[in-house]
Motif scaffolding. Structure first.
Motif, mmCIF file in Angstrom:
data_model
loop_
_atom_site.group_PDB
_atom_site.id
_atom_site.type_symbol
_atom_site.label_atom_id
_atom_site.label_comp_id
_atom_site.label_asym_id
_atom_site.label_seq_id
_atom_site.Cartn_x
_atom_site.Cartn_y
_atom_site.Cartn_z
ATOM 1 N N GLY A 8 34.724 105.839 -16.701
ATOM 2 C CA GLY A 8 34.414 106.340 -18.035
ATOM 3 C C GLY A 8 33.175 107.204 -18.022
ATOM 4 N N GLY A 9 32.926 107.859 -19.135
ATOM 5 C CA GLY A 9 31.755 108.715 -19.222
ATOM 6 C C GLY A 9 31.783 109.560 -20.463
ATOM 7 N N LEU A 10 30.921 110.554 -20.474
ATOM 8 C CA LEU A 10 30.813 111.480 -21.592
ATOM 9 C C LEU A 10 31.560 112.762 -21.254
ATOM 10 N N VAL A 11 32.426 113.190 -22.142
ATOM 11 C CA VAL A 11 33.209 114.399 -21.924
ATOM 12 C C VAL A 11 33.294 115.170 -23.230
ATOM 13 N N GLN A 12 33.344 116.480 -23.122
ATOM 14 C CA GLN A 12 33.464 117.312 -24.313
ATOM 15 C C GLN A 12 34.881 117.279 -24.864
ATOM 16 N N ALA A 13 34.994 117.464 -26.145
ATOM 17 C CA ALA A 13 36.315 117.550 -26.761
ATOM 18 C C ALA A 13 37.117 118.652 -26.079
ATOM 19 N N GLY A 14 38.384 118.354 -25.826
ATOM 20 C CA GLY A 14 39.240 119.293 -25.114
ATOM 21 C C GLY A 14 39.256 119.075 -23.612
#
Length: 122
Positions: A8-14
């Motif tokens: 898991g982690g931080l990802v931008q929309a899209g």
């Protein structure tokens, strides 16, 4: 069987993300696998499931086409590939194991991983 979710982690929309669920102890190939997710203040919800041999998969209707579940029994690992991520996909994602292919009920799964946080920034 013990399960450990990761990736898991931080990802931008899209964007896209692939999370993993590694099993230890027990025979991973004996179990159907599933992914659930839980956002703050929301009940845990079913995402996708896959048969013990990886030949059959099923999804919650709202995520069909964006999420793909898979597994590699030789690596004792299940995966969830998530594409075109949206802010509302933000949640803790849990993997689960059981012998109940086709079920979307969390109570019917016997073993759970600790969860991995997926955060989608808008």
């Amino acid at each position: 069987v013990q399960l450990q979710a990761s990736g898991g982690g931080l990802v931008q929309a899209g964007g896209s993300l692939k999370i993993s669920c590694a099993a230890s102890e027990g025979n991973f190939a004996n179990f159907d696998m599933a992914w659930f997710r839980q956002a703050p203040g929301v009940d845990r919800e079913f995402v996708a499931g896959i048969s013990w041999d990886g030949k059959k998969a099923y999804y919650v209707d709202s995520l069909k086409g964006r999420f793909t579940i898979s597994r590699d029994n030789s690596k004792k690992t299940a995966y969830l590939e998530m594409n075109s991520l949206k802010f509302e996909d933000t949640a803790v994602y849990y993997c689960a194991a059981g012998r109940i292919y086709g079920s979307a009920q969390a109570s019917r799964f016997d073993y759970w991983g600790q969860g991995t946080q997926v955060t989608v920034s808008s």
